[in-house]
Design a protein around this motif. Structure first.
Motif, short mmCIF file in Angstrom:
data_model
loop_
_atom_site.label_atom_id
_atom_site.label_comp_id
_atom_site.label_asym_id
_atom_site.label_seq_id
_atom_site.Cartn_x
_atom_site.Cartn_y
_atom_site.Cartn_z
N ALA A 83 0.88 -1.27 -0.08
CA ALA A 83 -0.18 0.15 -0.08
C ALA A 83 0.99 1.46 -0.50
O ALA A 83 0.28 2.35 -0.61
CB ALA A 83 -0.74 -0.21 1.46
N MET A 84 2.10 1.48 0.19
CA MET A 84 2.85 2.14 0.00
C MET A 84 3.19 3.39 -1.20
O MET A 84 2.93 2.61 -2.11
CB MET A 84 3.69 1.91 0.18
N PRO A 85 2.79 3.95 -0.99
CA PRO A 85 2.94 5.56 -2.12
C PRO A 85 4.13 5.97 -3.30
O PRO A 85 4.57 6.32 -3.22
CB PRO A 85 2.84 6.39 -1.51
N VAL A 86 4.39 4.26 -3.68
CA VAL A 86 5.51 4.20 -4.77
C VAL A 86 4.75 3.37 -6.20
O VAL A 86 3.72 3.10 -5.93
CB VAL A 86 7.06 3.37 -3.79
N ASP A 87 6.28 3.25 -6.88
CA ASP A 87 5.73 2.95 -8.49
C ASP A 87 6.08 1.27 -7.76
O ASP A 87 7.47 1.18 -6.98
CB ASP A 87 6.86 4.16 -9.34
N ASP A 88 5.49 0.35 -8.69
CA ASP A 88 5.56 -0.39 -8.11
C ASP A 88 5.90 -0.98 -7.07
O ASP A 88 7.11 -2.09 -6.45
CB ASP A 88 6.82 -1.11 -8.92
N ALA A 89 5.00 -1.27 -6.31
CA ALA A 89 4.28 -1.68 -4.17
C ALA A 89 4.43 -3.19 -4.38
O ALA A 89 4.18 -2.94 -3.18
CB ALA A 89 3.47 -1.01 -4.26
N GLY A 90 4.53 -3.87 -5.30
CA GLY A 90 4.94 -5.13 -5.04
C GLY A 90 5.75 -5.27 -5.17
O GLY A 90 6.33 -6.66 -5.06
N ASN A 91 7.30 -4.70 -5.36
CA ASN A 91 8.30 -5.32 -5.56
C ASN A 91 8.66 -4.56 -4.34
O ASN A 91 8.96 -3.08 -3.58
CB ASN A 91 9.19 -4.73 -6.71
N TRP A 92 8.93 -5.45 -3.11
CA TRP A 92 9.67 -4.89 -1.96
C TRP A 92 11.20 -4.36 -1.96
O TRP A 92 11.17 -3.42 -1.30
CB TRP A 92 9.35 -6.21 -0.67
N LEU A 93 11.50 -4.69 -2.49
CA LEU A 93 13.40 -4.12 -2.57
C LEU A 93 13.26 -2.83 -3.33
O LEU A 93 13.36 -1.69 -2.37
CB LEU A 93 14.49 -5.46 -3.35
N ASN A 94 12.77 -2.65 -3.98
CA ASN A 94 12.46 -1.26 -4.62
C ASN A 94 11.69 -1.00 -4.27
O ASN A 94 12.22 1.01 -3.87
CB ASN A 94 11.52 -1.64 -6.34
N THR A 95 9.85 -1.22 -3.36
CA THR A 95 9.40 -0.04 -2.52
C THR A 95 10.74 0.89 -1.31
O THR A 95 10.90 1.97 -0.92
CB THR A 95 8.19 -0.68 -1.96
N LEU A 96 10.99 -0.02 -0.56
CA LEU A 96 12.43 0.32 0.54
C LEU A 96 13.28 0.70 -0.33
O LEU A 96 13.50 1.65 1.13
CB LEU A 96 12.69 -1.31 1.39
N GLU A 97 13.80 0.39 -0.86
CA GLU A 97 14.46 1.76 -1.86
C GLU A 97 13.71 3.55 -1.40
O GLU A 97 14.54 3.88 -1.68
CB GLU A 97 15.41 1.33 -3.01
N GLN A 98 12.62 3.52 -1.92
CA GLN A 98 12.46 4.88 -2.89
C GLN A 98 11.83 5.46 -1.43
O GLN A 98 11.23 6.56 -0.92
CB GLN A 98 11.09 4.27 -3.07
N LEU A 99 11.31 4.66 -0.31
CA LEU A 99 11.13 4.83 0.60
C LEU A 99 12.74 5.84 1.63
O LEU A 99 11.77 6.57 2.56
CB LEU A 99 10.38 3.88 2.08
N GLY A 100 14.13 5.45 0.83
CA GLY A 100 14.89 5.76 1.95
C GLY A 100 15.19 4.58 3.02
O GLY A 100 16.29 5.35 3.72
N ILE A 101 15.19 3.26 3.29
CA ILE A 101 14.92 2.72 4.17
C ILE A 101 16.59 1.50 3.68
O ILE A 101 17.14 1.96 5.00
CB ILE A 101 14.30 1.99 3.83
N ILE A 102 16.58 1.55 2.32
CA ILE A 102 17.97 0.50 2.02
C ILE A 102 18.35 1.40 0.90
O ILE A 102 17.79 1.67 -0.05
CB ILE A 102 17.58 -0.68 1.94
#
Length: 241
Positions: A83-102
């Motif tokens: 549910a995160m407000p990022v592109d391709d939210a089903g890609n967990w690694l990509n989501t975490l990177e867009q959120l600035g975590i990894i």
């Protein structure tokens, strides 16, 4: 300035400073997925430290991937990553990177290597490269540990309010992960930090109520615009990393 329905708020880091916030108690490492990630990682360490042989390296790589997968599943559950407000939210690694975590490059390398070893009978890299990947996983688990109990609110303090020597500007956010929602609450700011029309880089708030007095605006509302949601989440995670 007439504000009706929506407002845009300045979130410049030179303007606001962290003043408070919170997250649930407890230690996510003791959850079942937390334990699974830890056990898989420790198994990999044992394999890669006891012998440099082929089968130990194979088992070590597979265990590192299991540890990464368990942690990703845990984060997906706690943060509601889909549910995160990022592109391709089903890609967990990509989501975490867009959120600035990894940063995900080396983790993707590990994932690709594991698939080659398990499904294509490829030989694992030498012991030194395997040890490098073990270190990458150690950092990944360490960095993401604090997000197993993710922050739920953030409070910021800004410049002194107009016509006041005692009170500063205030901006607070509350986050619900499931269902995902962000509320701007207890907003108290000067007119130069808010706008009735879009301003690049500012947060859009759909207003629930608003009050203006002597150039000071007080309101609360919902952050529903996707770029604005992403900006708030990155700020939230940055403060609690």
């Amino acid at each position: 300035m007439q504000i009706d329905g929506k407002a845009w708020i300045c979130i410049d880091r030179d303007v606001w400073s962290f003043s408070g916030g919170g997250k649930p108690g407890g230690d996510g490492r003791t959850d079942p997925l937390g334990i699974r990630a830890s056990k898989a990682y420790l198994h990999a360490v044992h394999r890669l430290s006891s012998d440099t042989g082929l089968y130990n390296r194979i088992d070590g790589i597979l265990a590192l991937k299991r540890a990464m997968r368990a942690r990703l599943e845990h984060l997906a559950e706690e943060l509601n990553l889909r549910a995160m407000p990022v592109d391709d939210a089903g890609n967990w690694l990509n989501t975490l990177e867009q959120l600035g975590i990894i940063r995900q490059r080396m983790l993707r390398k590990l994932n690709k290597l594991r698939n080659s070893v398990e499904h294509d009978d490829a030989e694992p890299p030498d012991w030194e490269q395997c040890s490098d990947l073990e270190e990458v996983l150690w950092y990944f688990l360490k960095v993401t540990e604090s997000y197993l109990r993710p922050p739920v609110d953030l409070e910021l303090e800004g410049p002194p309010l107009a016509n006041s020597t005692d009170n500063d500007s205030h901006l607070g956010y509350k986050v619900s992960y499931t269902p995902f929602a962000i509320e701007a609450f207890s907003v108290r700011i000067n007119g130069d930090l808010t706008s009735a029309s879009p301003v690049k880089g500012w947060i859009e708030v759909r207003l629930q109520n608003i009050e203006e007095r002597e150039g000071i605006y007080k309101f609360q509302g919902d952050v529903v615009d996707v770029p604005s949601q992403l900006a708030v989440m990155k700020m939230l995670f940055e403060k609690f990393s």
